[in-house]
Design a protein around this motif. Structure first.
Motif, PDB file in Angstrom:
ATOM      1  N   SER A 188      30.499   9.046 -13.441  1.00 44.75           N
ATOM      2  CA  SER A 188      31.474   8.788 -12.377  1.00 44.75           C
ATOM      3  C   SER A 188      31.107   9.527 -11.094  1.00 44.75           C
ATOM      4  CB  SER A 188      32.875   9.224 -12.841  1.00 44.75           C
ATOM      5  OG  SER A 188      33.265   8.534 -14.008  1.00 44.75           O
ATOM      6  N   LEU A 189      30.716  10.771 -11.219  1.00 49.10           N
ATOM      7  CA  LEU A 189      30.310  11.554 -10.049  1.00 49.10           C
ATOM      8  C   LEU A 189      29.009  11.010  -9.454  1.00 49.10           C
ATOM      9  CD1 LEU A 189      31.125  15.110 -11.403  1.00 49.10           C
ATOM     10  CD2 LEU A 189      32.248  13.960  -9.493  1.00 49.10           C
ATOM     11  N   ALA A 190      28.123  10.562 -10.321  1.00 50.97           N
ATOM     12  CA  ALA A 190      26.859   9.999  -9.837  1.00 50.97           C
ATOM     13  C   ALA A 190      27.105   8.755  -8.987  1.00 50.97           C
ATOM     14  CB  ALA A 190      25.953   9.665 -11.019  1.00 50.97           C
ATOM     15  N   LEU A 191      28.071   7.940  -9.397  1.00 42.08           N
ATOM     16  CA  LEU A 191      28.401   6.742  -8.624  1.00 42.08           C
ATOM     17  C   LEU A 191      28.914   7.112  -7.235  1.00 42.08           C
ATOM     18  CD1 LEU A 191      30.145   4.538 -11.330  1.00 42.08           C
ATOM     19  CD2 LEU A 191      27.891   4.182 -10.320  1.00 42.08           C
ATOM     20  N   LEU A 192      29.671   8.190  -7.147  1.00 36.14           N
ATOM     21  CA  LEU A 192      30.196   8.624  -5.855  1.00 36.14           C
ATOM     22  C   LEU A 192      29.080   9.125  -4.940  1.00 36.14           C
ATOM     23  CD1 LEU A 192      33.422  10.554  -6.967  1.00 36.14           C
ATOM     24  CD2 LEU A 192      33.284   8.282  -5.925  1.00 36.14           C
ATOM     25  N   ALA A 193      28.067   9.750  -5.518  1.00 39.78           N
ATOM     26  CA  ALA A 193      27.011  10.362  -4.719  1.00 39.78           C
ATOM     27  C   ALA A 193      25.870   9.411  -4.384  1.00 39.78           C
ATOM     28  CB  ALA A 193      26.446  11.586  -5.451  1.00 39.78           C
ATOM     29  N   THR A 194      25.791   8.275  -5.073  1.00 38.52           N
ATOM     30  CA  THR A 194      24.677   7.344  -4.828  1.00 38.52           C
ATOM     31  C   THR A 194      24.612   6.843  -3.384  1.00 38.52           C
ATOM     32  OG1 THR A 194      24.615   6.627  -7.142  1.00 38.52           O
ATOM     33  CG2 THR A 194      23.674   5.138  -5.515  1.00 38.52           C
ATOM     34  N   PRO A 195      25.740   6.448  -2.747  1.00 39.49           N
ATOM     35  CA  PRO A 195      25.642   6.013  -1.341  1.00 39.49           C
ATOM     36  C   PRO A 195      25.098   7.097  -0.419  1.00 39.49           C
ATOM     37  CG  PRO A 195      27.740   5.323  -2.300  1.00 39.49           C
ATOM     38  CD  PRO A 195      27.095   6.255  -3.285  1.00 39.49           C
ATOM     39  N   LEU A 196      25.404   8.353  -0.713  1.00 42.98           N
ATOM     40  CA  LEU A 196      24.863   9.442   0.090  1.00 42.98           C
ATOM     41  C   LEU A 196      23.342   9.499  -0.030  1.00 42.98           C
ATOM     42  CD1 LEU A 196      25.359  11.921   1.879  1.00 42.98           C
ATOM     43  CD2 LEU A 196      25.641  13.274  -0.211  1.00 42.98           C
ATOM     44  N   GLY A 197      22.845   9.279  -1.242  1.00 40.70           N
ATOM     45  CA  GLY A 197      21.401   9.256  -1.440  1.00 40.70           C
ATOM     46  C   GLY A 197      20.751   8.100  -0.697  1.00 40.70           C
ATOM     47  N   LEU A 198      21.376   6.937  -0.742  1.00 34.15           N
ATOM     48  CA  LEU A 198      20.846   5.781  -0.029  1.00 34.15           C
ATOM     49  C   LEU A 198      20.853   6.026   1.474  1.00 34.15           C
ATOM     50  CD1 LEU A 198      19.814   2.897   0.022  1.00 34.15           C
ATOM     51  CD2 LEU A 198      22.189   2.108  -0.076  1.00 34.15           C
TER      52      LEU A 198
ATOM     53  N   GLY B 217      15.435   6.734  -6.388  1.00 32.85           N
ATOM     54  CA  GLY B 217      15.381   5.936  -7.604  1.00 32.85           C
ATOM     55  C   GLY B 217      15.063   6.761  -8.828  1.00 32.85           C
ATOM     56  N   MET B 218      15.315   8.072  -8.770  1.00 35.09           N
ATOM     57  CA  MET B 218      14.979   8.988  -9.859  1.00 35.09           C
ATOM     58  C   MET B 218      16.210   9.810 -10.240  1.00 35.09           C
ATOM     59  SD  MET B 218      11.324  10.486  -8.531  1.00 35.09           S
ATOM     60  CE  MET B 218      10.069   9.406  -7.852  1.00 35.09           C
ATOM     61  N   PRO B 219      17.157   9.246 -10.972  1.00 33.37           N
ATOM     62  CA  PRO B 219      18.347  10.021 -11.356  1.00 33.37           C
ATOM     63  C   PRO B 219      18.046  11.129 -12.363  1.00 33.37           C
ATOM     64  CG  PRO B 219      18.655   7.636 -11.675  1.00 33.37           C
ATOM     65  CD  PRO B 219      17.212   7.861 -11.455  1.00 33.37           C
ATOM     66  N   GLY B 220      16.966  10.992 -13.135  1.00 33.64           N
ATOM     67  CA  GLY B 220      16.704  11.900 -14.250  1.00 33.64           C
ATOM     68  C   GLY B 220      16.659  13.373 -13.929  1.00 33.64           C
ATOM     69  N   PRO B 221      15.913  13.806 -12.891  1.00 32.18           N
ATOM     70  CA  PRO B 221      15.851  15.247 -12.613  1.00 32.18           C
ATOM     71  C   PRO B 221      17.202  15.882 -12.324  1.00 32.18           C
ATOM     72  CG  PRO B 221      14.049  14.126 -11.523  1.00 32.18           C
ATOM     73  CD  PRO B 221      14.932  13.046 -12.101  1.00 32.18           C
ATOM     74  N   GLY B 222      18.203  15.094 -11.910  1.00 34.17           N
ATOM     75  CA  GLY B 222      19.518  15.657 -11.647  1.00 34.17           C
ATOM     76  C   GLY B 222      20.265  16.046 -12.904  1.00 34.17           C
ATOM     77  N   MET B 223      20.018  15.321 -14.003  1.00 30.58           N
ATOM     78  CA  MET B 223      20.778  15.582 -15.234  1.00 30.58           C
ATOM     79  C   MET B 223      19.961  16.265 -16.329  1.00 30.58           C
ATOM     80  SD  MET B 223      20.989  11.765 -16.953  1.00 30.58           S
ATOM     81  CE  MET B 223      21.043  10.785 -15.466  1.00 30.58           C
TER      82      MET B 223
ATOM     83  N   ALA C 290      24.247  31.820 -17.026  1.00 22.64           N
ATOM     84  CA  ALA C 290      24.745  30.514 -17.465  1.00 22.64           C
ATOM     85  C   ALA C 290      25.810  30.026 -16.492  1.00 22.64           C
ATOM     86  CB  ALA C 290      25.334  30.605 -18.871  1.00 22.64           C
ATOM     87  N   VAL C 291      25.804  28.749 -16.211  1.00 25.68           N
ATOM     88  CA  VAL C 291      26.807  28.128 -15.347  1.00 25.68           C
ATOM     89  C   VAL C 291      27.880  27.528 -16.243  1.00 25.68           C
ATOM     90  CG1 VAL C 291      27.222  26.366 -13.590  1.00 25.68           C
ATOM     91  CG2 VAL C 291      25.052  27.625 -13.617  1.00 25.68           C
ATOM     92  N   PRO C 292      29.172  27.796 -15.954  1.00 26.83           N
ATOM     93  CA  PRO C 292      30.238  27.187 -16.762  1.00 26.83           C
ATOM     94  C   PRO C 292      30.061  25.668 -16.839  1.00 26.83           C
ATOM     95  CG  PRO C 292      31.139  28.833 -15.276  1.00 26.83           C
ATOM     96  CD  PRO C 292      29.691  28.678 -14.905  1.00 26.83           C
ATOM     97  N   ARG C 293      30.511  25.101 -17.943  1.00 22.62           N
ATOM     98  CA  ARG C 293      30.248  23.688 -18.214  1.00 22.62           C
ATOM     99  C   ARG C 293      30.803  22.761 -17.142  1.00 22.62           C
ATOM    100  NH1 ARG C 293      28.572  20.617 -22.465  1.00 22.62           N
ATOM    101  NH2 ARG C 293      29.463  18.530 -22.694  1.00 22.62           N
ATOM    102  N   LEU C 294      32.018  23.022 -16.662  1.00 27.30           N
ATOM    103  CA  LEU C 294      32.629  22.111 -15.689  1.00 27.30           C
ATOM    104  C   LEU C 294      31.849  22.077 -14.376  1.00 27.30           C
ATOM    105  CD1 LEU C 294      34.910  20.142 -15.173  1.00 27.30           C
ATOM    106  CD2 LEU C 294      36.332  22.061 -14.402  1.00 27.30           C
ATOM    107  N   PRO C 295      31.555  23.232 -13.744  1.00 23.01           N
ATOM    108  CA  PRO C 295      30.738  23.180 -12.515  1.00 23.01           C
ATOM    109  C   PRO C 295      29.343  22.613 -12.762  1.00 23.01           C
ATOM    110  CG  PRO C 295      31.825  25.309 -12.726  1.00 23.01           C
ATOM    111  CD  PRO C 295      32.019  24.595 -14.029  1.00 23.01           C
ATOM    112  N   ALA C 296      28.776  22.910 -13.926  1.00 24.83           N
ATOM    113  CA  ALA C 296      27.439  22.380 -14.236  1.00 24.83           C
ATOM    114  C   ALA C 296      27.460  20.868 -14.336  1.00 24.83           C
ATOM    115  CB  ALA C 296      26.931  22.992 -15.543  1.00 24.83           C
ATOM    116  N   THR C 297      28.520  20.316 -14.949  1.00 30.41           N
ATOM    117  CA  THR C 297      28.652  18.867 -15.056  1.00 30.41           C
ATOM    118  C   THR C 297      28.800  18.242 -13.678  1.00 30.41           C
ATOM    119  OG1 THR C 297      29.718  19.089 -17.228  1.00 30.41           O
ATOM    120  CG2 THR C 297      30.003  17.002 -16.079  1.00 30.41           C
ATOM    121  N   ALA C 298      29.653  18.855 -12.845  1.00 29.08           N
ATOM    122  CA  ALA C 298      29.882  18.315 -11.501  1.00 29.08           C
ATOM    123  C   ALA C 298      28.601  18.344 -10.674  1.00 29.08           C
ATOM    124  CB  ALA C 298      30.984  19.116 -10.806  1.00 29.08           C
ATOM    125  N   MET C 299      27.897  19.462 -10.692  1.00 30.43           N
ATOM    126  CA  MET C 299      26.674  19.586  -9.910  1.00 30.43           C
ATOM    127  C   MET C 299      25.611  18.608 -10.391  1.00 30.43           C
ATOM    128  SD  MET C 299      24.482  23.030  -9.094  1.00 30.43           S
ATOM    129  CE  MET C 299      24.309  23.418 -10.847  1.00 30.43           C
TER     130      MET C 299
END
Length: 245
Positions: free
Chosen positions: A79-89, A145-151, A123-132
């Protein structure tokens, strides 16, 4: 073929086979391998769209595996990735090429470091780590076109078994890539001809992916983590090499 030179299509087919194998083994990496090679032969923006369509098509073959093995963190991250994709484009279409190359190189290198360098008790708490991770996944999906390195650092540093981590990354790709590809076409960044070439390359991607899946069933957790780290390392070196060139 599809308006591309014959040599470009030949290079793309070989790259698709190798990229499919990496994706089947690691759970990501198809665009990490495919897009940089395609950029040598065709316009980078068109290469990104071809990578996104290829990711979606191969993701359709893994729906059963995703439903069985994926972890719930894939939902908020996608869901967060979908929000950030237009910024990447937006970054892809507006930033000067040198700045774009620098940004890709820095993030690729950062993802590699996060995976291979021991962090001790840091260690980064799970919630901020998921969001980032979700935001970076979307941004770099739209930007390169490379989502992998983010996750990848999130799932590699977590406590999930490789099977669950791999399926979770595949789930995120399956959700994010079709909408990203449609956004590319709608904004004129790429066209249907690029999507058609991705479809023509799909048999090579599928063959490589099947071989990668077979290899995954024969490796240990440590070997899998090493393989993923190598993929990230190659991406970082490729991005740095392009920046220096």
């Amino acid at each position: 073929m599809f308006g591309f030179p014959a040599e470009a299509v030949f290079v793309a087919a070989l790259a698709a086979l190798a990229a499919g194998f990496v994706r089947g083994l690691a759970g990501f990496g198809l665009s990490v391998v495919l897009v940089p090679v395609l950029q040598l032969a065709i316009d980078p923006r068109r290469a990104v769209l071809i990578g996104l369509v290829s990711l979606f098509l191969i993701g359709l073959t893994d729906v059963g595996r995703i439903r069985r093995d994926a972890e719930r963190s894939a939902v908020p991250m996608a869901s967060l990735a979908l929000l950030a994709t237009p910024l990447g484009l937006w970054g892809l279409t507006t930033l000067p090429a040198d700045w774009a190359r620098l940004l890709i190189a820095l993030v690729s290198l950062g993802a590699f470091v996060l995976v291979v360098v021991p962090l001790g008790r840091v260690a980064v708490p799970r919630l901020p780590a998921t969001a980032m991770s979700g935001m970076l996944t979307g941004f770099f999906g739209g930007f390169a076109g490379m989502p992998g390195p983010g996750m990848a650092p999130f799932y590699l540093r977590g406590r999930l078994e490789p099977k669950a981590a791999r399926a979770s990354m595949m789930a995120i790709f399956l959700v994010v890539t079709p909408l990203s590809a449609l956004l590319f076409v709608a904004t004129g960044t790429g066209g249907w001809r690029d999507a058609a070439l991705a479809g023509a390359l799909f048999p090579a991607v599928l063959l490589g992916d099947l071989l990668g899946h077979r290899a995954f069933g024969r490796v240990t957790r440590t070997q899998w983590q090493t393989a993923v780290a190598i993929v990230l390392g190659v991406a970082a070196l490729g991005a740095l090499g392009k920046l220096l060139a």
